[in-house]
Scaffold this active site. Structure first.
Site, PDB file in Angstrom:
ATOM      1  N   ILE A  83      41.643  33.739  60.800  1.00 40.90           N
ATOM      2  CA  ILE A  83      42.604  33.620  61.887  1.00 40.90           C
ATOM      3  C   ILE A  83      42.509  34.895  62.709  1.00 40.90           C
ATOM      4  O   ILE A  83      42.044  35.926  62.223  1.00 40.90           O
ATOM      5  CB  ILE A  83      44.055  33.383  61.384  1.00 40.90           C
ATOM      6  N   ASP A  84      42.926  34.832  63.959  1.00 38.33           N
ATOM      7  CA  ASP A  84      42.773  35.971  64.860  1.00 38.33           C
ATOM      8  C   ASP A  84      43.543  37.200  64.381  1.00 38.33           C
ATOM      9  O   ASP A  84      44.526  37.089  63.642  1.00 38.33           O
ATOM     10  CB  ASP A  84      43.260  35.601  66.265  1.00 38.33           C
ATOM     11  N   MET A  85      43.120  38.354  64.856  1.00 38.45           N
ATOM     12  CA  MET A  85      43.728  39.618  64.475  1.00 38.45           C
ATOM     13  C   MET A  85      45.242  39.625  64.702  1.00 38.45           C
ATOM     14  O   MET A  85      46.011  40.085  63.856  1.00 38.45           O
ATOM     15  CB  MET A  85      43.087  40.772  65.255  1.00 38.45           C
ATOM     16  N   ARG A 111      45.629  28.402  71.206  1.00 39.43           N
ATOM     17  CA  ARG A 111      45.812  29.258  72.383  1.00 39.43           C
ATOM     18  C   ARG A 111      45.189  28.614  73.624  1.00 39.43           C
ATOM     19  O   ARG A 111      45.792  28.578  74.705  1.00 39.43           O
ATOM     20  CB  ARG A 111      45.221  30.635  72.123  1.00 39.43           C
TER      21      ARG A 111
END
Length: 316
Positions: free
Chosen positions: A146-148, A247
């Protein structure tokens, strides 16, 4: 930012667009390449490796429309990834796998500019050598990411058999992944389905975009949890798992995630660090028992605080 053709794999050139005007150059670069830290770019700038309109600039330089930004990433040998005693919020663990509630700002696996402080560094300390090796030395145990700046549940596998099982479930889209998010604007429908292919943005290869040529099918289901004045609290369920899927999809229908400066608005009325997105529910079939299990990652403190503020403007 508009990206031009690079002279080599390590060289990048970009043209500043109106939405980035007056941002600091180091912040712009961090948004542009979100796999690299701001401190990494600050060092590049200090070393004179970032050029604006052909000249080196200071980190405090604020970009202007049509500025041409160019920089090269120095070639480095693959570093040794060392265990680090970083606290983990463990939701579940056994001899086959571990599920962690990842905090905001933590990168999942080492990459350029992030060779310490990652989830992998923490897992190496906690699990020792008991991590699957399918994805190599930089990604031991990592089967998805998953993104930062996205928080929440992520699985790491302790052996190759478990890794293969979870990877197959992800491939077949049978893993139950439900995210909580706050999007900009008030959604009129209580629920909906976004079925739009996602691929690399032809104008900026570091971003993804919906409905692009040769994009892969992507499906996101959403339902409204609560409406506020100007914002909506939603739950999103992934039927596919494309990069930045939620997103990109929410931005494509005019409701980008609050705090998302890559796909949303450059300025945010709240002191947020990236998108308001949390991987809350994670359900899968256990590799050894064959039984379905579901884990619920509590919302992080910043998210709960934001909801408390927004709840003062609840719409009926």
């Amino acid at each position: 930012m508009k990206q031009g053709k690079a002279a080599s794999m390590e060289e990048f050139r970009f043209q500043i667009t109106e939405d980035m005007v007056d941002e600091r150059i180091d912040k712009c670069l961090c948004i542009l390449l979100d796999s690299l830290s701001r401190s990494y770019f600050q060092k590049l700038i200090k070393d004179g490796l970032v050029l604006v309109n052909g000249y080196p600039v200071k980190g405090s330089y604020r970009v202007q429309a049509d500025d041409c930004v160019a920089f090269s990433l120095p070639e480095t040998a693959e570093p040794a990834i060392v265990p680090e005693d970083i606290p983990l919020d463990i939701l579940y663990e056994d001899e086959d796998l571990i599920v962690v509630n990842k905090p905001k700002g933590m990168v999942v696996h080492p990459a350029a500019g992030h060779y310490s402080g990652t989830l992998v560094n923490a897992l190496l300390f906690h699990c020792g050598q008991s991590l699957s090796g399918i994805n190599g030395v930089l990604r031991p145990g990592i089967v998805h990411r998953i993104d930062m700046d996205t928080t929440g549940s992520i699985i790491a596998c302790k052996n190759d058999r478990s890794h293969a099982s979870i990877a197959e479930q992800l491939k077949e889209h049978t893993v139950n992944r439900r995210y909580h998010a706050v999007c900009c604007g008030v959604l009129s429908n209580d629920e909906g389905i976004i079925d739009k292919p996602i691929g690399r943005d032809p104008r900026d290869r570091k971003k993804m975009a919906a409905n692009v040529k040769d994009g892969k099918r992507a499906v996101t289901r959403y339902r409204v949890l609560q409406r506020f004045n100007g914002y909506t609290y939603i739950e999103c369920t992934l039927e596919t798992g494309r990069t930045h899927q939620i997103r990109v999809h929410m931005a494509s229908i005019g409701h980008p995630l609050l705090g998302d400066k890559v796909y949303g608005f450059a300025r945010c009325p709240f002191p947020l660090e990236g998108q308001t997105l949390h991987a809350k529910i994670l359900g899968f079939v256990h590799p050894s028992t064959g039984k379905y299990m579901e884990l619920d990652a509590p919302l992080p403190e910043y998210f709960r605080h934001l909801l408390n503020i927004l709840s003062q403007t609840v719409l009926i």
